[in-house]
Design an enzyme around this catalytic site. Structure first.
Site, PDB file in Angstrom:
ATOM      1  N   GLU A  80       6.158  -2.028  -0.556  1.00 50.66           N
ATOM      2  CA  GLU A  80       6.577  -3.074   0.369  1.00 50.66           C
ATOM      3  C   GLU A  80       7.656  -3.950  -0.273  1.00 50.66           C
ATOM      4  O   GLU A  80       7.543  -4.373  -1.411  1.00 50.66           O
ATOM      5  CB  GLU A  80       5.385  -3.953   0.767  1.00 50.66           C
ATOM      6  N   CYS A 143      -3.084  -7.512   5.127  1.00 53.05           N
ATOM      7  CA  CYS A 143      -2.307  -7.070   3.960  1.00 53.05           C
ATOM      8  C   CYS A 143      -1.094  -7.959   3.739  1.00 53.05           C
ATOM      9  O   CYS A 143      -0.835  -8.405   2.613  1.00 53.05           O
ATOM     10  CB  CYS A 143      -1.879  -5.611   4.118  1.00 53.05           C
ATOM     11  N   HIS A 167       1.240   0.097   0.262  1.00 49.67           N
ATOM     12  CA  HIS A 167       0.404   0.591   1.352  1.00 49.67           C
ATOM     13  C   HIS A 167       0.186   2.105   1.188  1.00 49.67           C
ATOM     14  O   HIS A 167       1.110   2.835   0.816  1.00 49.67           O
ATOM     15  CB  HIS A 167       1.077   0.332   2.708  1.00 49.67           C
TER      16      HIS A 167
HETATM   17  N1  PCA Z   1      -4.968  -2.651   5.524  1.00 51.05           N
HETATM   18  C1  PCA Z   1      -4.810  -3.749   6.448  1.00 51.05           C
HETATM   19  C2  PCA Z   1      -5.697  -4.842   5.934  1.00 51.05           C
HETATM   20  C3  PCA Z   1      -6.594  -4.202   4.924  1.00 51.05           C
HETATM   21  C4  PCA Z   1      -5.998  -2.882   4.686  1.00 51.05           C
HETATM   22  O1  PCA Z   1      -6.383  -2.073   3.832  1.00 51.05           O
HETATM   23  C5  PCA Z   1      -3.352  -4.163   6.630  1.00 51.05           C
HETATM   24  O2  PCA Z   1      -2.455  -3.323   6.459  1.00 51.05           O
HETATM   25  O3  PCA Z   1      -3.097  -5.323   6.952  1.00 51.05           O
END
Ligand code: PCA
Length: 214
Positions: A80, A143, A167
């Protein structure tokens, strides 16, 4: 030795696992050379996740923080680039909270950039054989909330610490009966180790095209 804090999340959205926690725990259990690592599992709850992250940073005194989350539907590991000061939940979190159009930090800057060398990490993760890309948005759910909160915490209280967010796709066991991409947790953990090792050994980034047209 570089001290690294990995965080992953508990399952959410009806899933029974969250690959982010599994991969963070695996990566921390066998860190790359030159890195000592701790993994902490965060609740998928607005506010509480950040409280636990702040406590973990205080307790473990990391030089690098790599927060990790599940992005179901994404085909590869995504580094990210940017956290935005917005909570806007499309689904309730694990405590039933569903903030809409609220700031993560009232009065905080609109956004923060990751301070990990994301392009160098991208190149290294690909070199390690794991498909990866740069993402221009971590969404507006828990997240992004944790990513923004992390970068704000670093900016205000922990100058010198570097941080970012990764992610992960679903784990294969999550998609056995649905048409969605997945990545084995062992490969995700390998990617996280490579991210930590790369960030530990370089502070300046590579210049490498990994943007998006839209
Ligand atoms: N993914 C979610 C919140 C927790 C996770 O593992 C997100 O992308 O916001």
């Amino acid at each position: 030795m570089t001290r690294v804090l990995f965080t992953g999340f508990e399952p959410f959205g009806g899933e029974s696992v969250n690959p982010s926690w599994e991969a963070a725990a695996l990566a921390a259990a066998e860190p790359p050379p030159g890195v000592e690592a701790v993994a902490v599992r965060l609740p998928c709850v607005f506010g509480d996740a950040l409280d636990e992250l702040r406590a973990a940073v205080r307790r473990t005194g990391p030089e690098l923080v790599v927060c990790v989350g599940q992005a179901g539907g994404r085909p590869n590991v995504t580094l990210e680039r940017v956290a935005v000061n917005v909570d806007d939940a499309a689904i309730p979190d694990n405590a039933g909270r569903r903030p809409m159009d609220l700031p993560v930090v009232p009065g905080g800057p609109a956004a923060y950039f990751a301070t990990l060398p994301i392009k160098a990490c991208l190149a290294a993760v690909r070199e390690a054989g794991v498909p990866a890309s740069v993402s221009q948005s971590a969404g507006t759910f828990v997240c992004n909330h944790v990513f923004y909160g992390l970068m704000h915490l670093i900016a205000t209280d922990h100058p010198g610490v570097r941080g970012g967010f990764v992610h992960l796709p679903y784990a294969p066991e999550q998609v056995l009966a649905r048409a969605a991409p997945s990545l084995p947790v062992a490969d995700a953990a390998r990617a996280l180790r490579v991210v930590a090792a790369t960030a530990a050994t370089r502070s300046t980034d590579l210049r490498l095209g990994a943007g998006a047209v839209a």
